[in-house]
Design a protein around this motif. Structure first.
Motif, PDB file in Angstrom:
ATOM      1  N   HIS A 168      26.786   5.307 -12.141  1.00 15.06           N
ATOM      2  CA  HIS A 168      28.132   5.221 -12.722  1.00 15.06           C
ATOM      3  C   HIS A 168      28.742   6.544 -13.140  1.00 15.06           C
ATOM      4  O   HIS A 168      29.671   6.568 -13.944  1.00 15.06           O
ATOM      5  N   ASN A 220      23.320   3.963  -8.325  1.00 18.12           N
ATOM      6  CA  ASN A 220      24.406   3.693  -7.405  1.00 18.12           C
ATOM      7  C   ASN A 220      23.875   3.482  -6.002  1.00 18.12           C
ATOM      8  O   ASN A 220      22.963   4.200  -5.567  1.00 18.12           O
ATOM      9  N   ASP A 223      28.460   6.594  -4.126  1.00 11.56           N
ATOM     10  CA  ASP A 223      29.449   6.956  -5.136  1.00 11.56           C
ATOM     11  C   ASP A 223      30.849   6.445  -4.822  1.00 11.56           C
ATOM     12  O   ASP A 223      31.740   6.504  -5.675  1.00 11.56           O
ATOM     13  N   GLY A 254      29.312   3.415  -7.708  1.00  6.15           N
ATOM     14  CA  GLY A 254      30.577   3.986  -8.101  1.00  6.15           C
ATOM     15  C   GLY A 254      30.633   4.560  -9.502  1.00  6.15           C
ATOM     16  O   GLY A 254      29.647   4.587 -10.238  1.00  6.15           O
ATOM     17  N   SER A 255      31.818   5.024  -9.859  1.00  6.33           N
ATOM     18  CA  SER A 255      32.076   5.618 -11.174  1.00  6.33           C
ATOM     19  C   SER A 255      33.581   5.616 -11.401  1.00  6.33           C
ATOM     20  O   SER A 255      34.334   5.040 -10.609  1.00  6.33           O
ATOM     21  N   SER A 258      35.726   6.733  -8.401  1.00  3.16           N
ATOM     22  CA  SER A 258      35.617   6.038  -7.121  1.00  3.16           C
ATOM     23  C   SER A 258      36.990   5.658  -6.572  1.00  3.16           C
ATOM     24  O   SER A 258      37.968   5.535  -7.313  1.00  3.16           O
ATOM     25  N   GLY A 263      34.723   0.780  -7.252  1.00  2.00           N
ATOM     26  CA  GLY A 263      33.844   1.322  -8.272  1.00  2.00           C
ATOM     27  C   GLY A 263      32.962   0.291  -8.920  1.00  2.00           C
ATOM     28  O   GLY A 263      32.579  -0.714  -8.332  1.00  2.00           O
ATOM     29  N   ARG A 266      34.938  -4.167 -10.380  1.00  2.00           N
ATOM     30  CA  ARG A 266      36.101  -4.457  -9.550  1.00  2.00           C
ATOM     31  C   ARG A 266      36.864  -5.668 -10.047  1.00  2.00           C
ATOM     32  O   ARG A 266      36.306  -6.580 -10.649  1.00  2.00           O
TER      33      ARG A 266
END
Length: 361
Positions: A168, A220, A223, A254-255, A258, A263, A266
């Motif tokens: 993240h 992750n 990313d 993601g982070s 993203s 990410g 969602r």
């Protein structure tokens, strides 16, 4: 033979009452110094009574100067152990297991929370705008030791395991992301170097807690940003952790940087095809390594849960937002009420003061 979700499951030397995991989400209910409060205990008491087999707490800071969010759990000093033990003891009353998540936030923490911002390389975070200074190798080694001490404290407090937050966009995740990691030493360049910090953190915690204590990691799958860590690279990291006998890998992705709606959390989870958006990676890695895998990401229906257990090698299903909305959801499903989770994936729970569902039933 794959176990159905409500059958007893075994993870390392832990006997779990089912295969549901409450995935970590910052609760913001510790006091300003990181000590456990009655509110925090009651929060986890309600969750544990709701039927989930294992809880992963919101992140806890392992060093005093790095605090990615306000009112988060502290684990950087022995003074936190008594309060944490009280929390653990309450959760254990319902035969629920609980892991403490360990983190260093770096530049992705909430502005103003941390006294010092560090990173793999000096940078200004594109979203938080916080400026990070590059860690020296000596400082990296010091932080690895801090992770080790945090793991020892978690064990003393009675937690059934710990989870390393390697996802993240927080510091360990940043080290694996080439957009943040521009180092030319052994902690940079190829993924073998960029993941070295994470791998050594695991080794250090294992050294501190022994071989019988459970250590998990949140990673992750990629990313989801151009130039970030790729799926192929993260498969390599998972394989390396498996070689070291990590006990559980929770697959996320993601982070905050993203691509839109690719990410961590969602929106628009409207049908079963939208659910389990990190599942494909979890399936892929579960076929390549023997380490137990948990998948998280938009799971809203019992139908989806059954599909995962009946058609894949994935051994655990993790939920976060739905259990903020309905802490009793797992009990409902176990009773035969298979109604879709009430969570609307609106992200209204992302409150600066702590994660709270605005639609909680």
């Amino acid at each position: 033979m794959l176990k159905k979700p409500f059958n007893e499951n075994i993870l390392k030397n832990l006997k779990l009452k089912n295969s549901f995991i409450r995935s970590a989400i910052w609760e913001g209910l510790a006091d300003k110094d990181g000590f456990v409060t009655e509110e925090l205990i009651n929060f986890y008491k309600e969750l544990s009574q709701g039927g989930v087999g294992t809880i992963i707490t919101g992140f806890s800071n392992i060093v005093e100067y790095d605090k990615p969010a306000s009112n988060m759990i502290g684990i950087y000093d022995d003074k936190f152990i008594p309060g944490l033990k009280e929390l653990v003891d309450e959760v254990h009353k319902t035969d629920c297991k609980i892991f403490l998540q360990l983190v260093i936030g770096g530049s992705q923490g909430r502005p103003g929370s941390s006294k010092r911002i560090v990173g793999p390389s000096a940078h200004t975070h594109p979203v938080t705008k916080q400026q990070a200074e590059e860690l020296t190798i000596e400082e990296i080694l010091e932080l690895e030791e801090k992770f080790k001490l945090a793991g020892i404290r978690a064990k003393k407090a009675g937690f059934d395991g710990v989870q390393i937050h390697g996802a993240h966009g927080y510091l360990l995740s940043q080290f694996m992301n080439p957009l943040f990691n521009k180092r030319k030493d052994s902690y940079g360049r190829e993924i073998s170097g960029r993941s070295k910090f994470l791998l050594e953190v695991y080794d250090k915690i294992r050294e501190g807690v022994g071989n019988d204590y459970l250590i998990s990691v949140k990673l992750n799958c990629e990313d989801f940003v151009d130039g970030g860590a790729t799926e192929e690279e993260m498969l390599w990291v998972c394989k390396e952790l498996s070689k070291r006998n990590i006990d559980l890998i929770e697959v996320s992705g993601g982070s905050v940087i993203s691509r839109k709606n690719e990410g961590v959390i969602r929106i628009g989870i409207n049908n079963i095809n939208d659910e389990g958006y990190f599942q494909s990676f979890a399936e892929k890695i579960s076929k390549l390594i023997n380490t137990p895998i948990s998948t998280v990401g938009g799971i809203r229906t019992y139908e989806k849960v059954l599909s995962i257990f009946e058609n894949t090698n994935i051994q655990f299903v993790s939920l976060a937002r739905p259990l903020l909305c309905e802490p009793n959801l797992i009990n409902e499903w176990e009773s035969g009420n298979y109604t879709k989770a009430f969570c609307k994936s609106c992200n209204g729970c992302l409150n600066p003061k702590g994660s709270r569902c605005i639609l909680k039933k």
